[in-house]
Design an enzyme around this catalytic site. Sequence first.
Site, PDB file in Angstrom:
ATOM      1  N   ALA A  79       0.721  -1.179  -0.032  1.00  0.00           N
ATOM      2  CA  ALA A  79      -0.045  -0.224  -0.044  1.00  0.00           C
ATOM      3  C   ALA A  79       0.896   1.077  -0.038  1.00  0.00           C
ATOM      4  CB  ALA A  79      -0.970   0.040   1.104  1.00  0.00           C
TER       5      ALA A  79
ATOM      6  N   ALA B  54       2.982   1.473   3.730  1.00  0.00           N
ATOM      7  CA  ALA B  54       3.753   0.198   4.284  1.00  0.00           C
ATOM      8  C   ALA B  54       3.596  -0.985   3.087  1.00  0.00           C
ATOM      9  CB  ALA B  54       3.417  -0.156   5.598  1.00  0.00           C
ATOM     10  N   GLN B  55       4.455  -2.064   3.315  1.00  0.00           N
ATOM     11  CA  GLN B  55       4.006  -3.417   2.737  1.00  0.00           C
ATOM     12  C   GLN B  55       4.403  -4.408   3.682  1.00  0.00           C
ATOM     13  OE1 GLN B  55       6.413  -3.101  -0.845  1.00  0.00           O
ATOM     14  NE2 GLN B  55       8.112  -4.446   0.013  1.00  0.00           N
TER      15      GLN B  55
ATOM     16  N   ASP C 221     -11.176   1.922  11.149  1.00  0.00           N
ATOM     17  CA  ASP C 221     -10.944   1.740   9.652  1.00  0.00           C
ATOM     18  C   ASP C 221     -11.524   0.460   9.357  1.00  0.00           C
ATOM     19  OD1 ASP C 221      -9.977   2.429   7.483  1.00  0.00           O
ATOM     20  OD2 ASP C 221      -7.894   1.752   7.676  1.00  0.00           O
TER      21      ASP C 221
END
Length: 546
Positions: A133, A136-137, A288
Amino acid sequence: MTPGEVRRLYFIIRTFLSYGLDELIPKMRITLPLRLWRYSLFWMPNRHKDKLLGERLRLALQELGPVWIKFGQMLSTRRDLFPPHIADQLALLQDKVAPFDGKLAKQQIEAAMGGLPVEAWFDDFEIKPLASASIAQVHTARLKSNGKEVVIKVIRPDILPVIKADLKLIYRLARWVPRLLPDGRRLRPTEVVREYEKTLIDELNLLRESANAIQLRRNFEDSPMLYIPEVYPDYCSEGMMVMERIYGIPVSDVATLEKNGTNMKLLAERGVQVFFTQVFRDSFFHADMHPGNIFVSYEHPENPKYIGIDCGIVGSLNKEDKRYLAENFIAFFNRDYRKVAELHVDSGWVPPDTNVEEFEFAIRTVCEPIFEKPLAEISFGHVLLNLFNTARRFNMEVQPQLVLLQKTLLYVEGVGRQLYPQLDLWKTAKPFLESWIKDQVGIPALVRAFKEKAPFWVEKMPELPELVYDSLRQGKYLQHSVDKIARELQSNHVRQGQSRYFLGIGATLVLSGTFLLVSRPEWGLMPGWLMAGGLIAWFVGWRKTR
């Protein structure tokens, strides 16, 4: 502005113009100098005339990159600011970007773990990311210490300077909104950007996300409704987070859920129960909860359990906000609009001088048509949205915690009705709300309040005699001083009897101000005002003796 910022701003404006977003500005607001400036520096026709405005805005933000994509996603939740056709398009923005080199991620992990190679801590580290994303990953591995499967979340390298640079430009553009849009001031663009900045910076700190996940896991320990994967704090830092790897069905994959034999009605109802439990029992909710962050366990489909990930954004409500929110919902569904208006005033959400009758009428006008629908089809999220939009016309201040809650509630409702279209949110939530309100009043509430305050009282008990003695001694000293001055004044033969009154008042005020200045510095300017008043009264009394 630096040359780099000028180039970036130029690119942003050209991108907006290429999608015809200058249509958002009323022609009367585009002055001749602005029009000349636009055509001389930014000659760029609308290349997407075949698309609607909302879609063009979404595509423009997509082209501008990760910071703008996430900004658009946040704006999609602010349905109090935008019409539905724009908010719906912004909600389609996808936070998916190309992954960065896995070798670079490996270097970051090694730096976070004290320079030791990844193999010292993890087995089977997968260099290819599982997901990626804008911030971050994620990579997969196994803990060397116990063999458990984990995911390692790593912040993108050098993302912070990019975010700060674009945020600076977003602030600049936000300051132009009130000048260009007729409703610009009501939108409070600078406040919206500030809210976004806080959310974005919070997401960059994975220690914060780790703490949030640990708290949510503790709150729902042994719960049949929600499971939060275990976090391994010894491996976590600001730029890296390690947590248990989970396997589940994405909540949006209805076909697989049904194929697995999931009890869809119970699953939908539990989603609502999980949300209200987080808000009213724990005062700490996952903010979220879009479908990408929610999974359903493969195990026990007849008794389904949610799995929640990505706890970077959370919200909380204080006790007063919770009480007013619960009472607002109940008053609304009872169609008691007077009560709704009074609750908004009592809570401080709108100014205290608000005309309650006018406010009640405005709420009735907006909310009464909602009841044309069957009760089961009424949306809690849209109820809140209608109330907030109405209250904003009466100068309601932005309440960030309520905006987060309303956004999350819309997610929960959307997921619940996707799983089970007949879901009756009010029937599911009403017993919970009524039980919570009942629990806040009466003898049980008094007993609970006593238990909460008892440790503080016990701690302060040994100090109580000394505090009482000091207060009495200071009061006695003050009274003695005032009496002494009064006796001295009475012994003087003044030509006008009123002088005694002013001199006594003056002395009392000066001494009181001096006492408060020493013993109560937190009272601010009050001691100074008392002393000033005393000096004035003393001067008047002295003049009367002349």
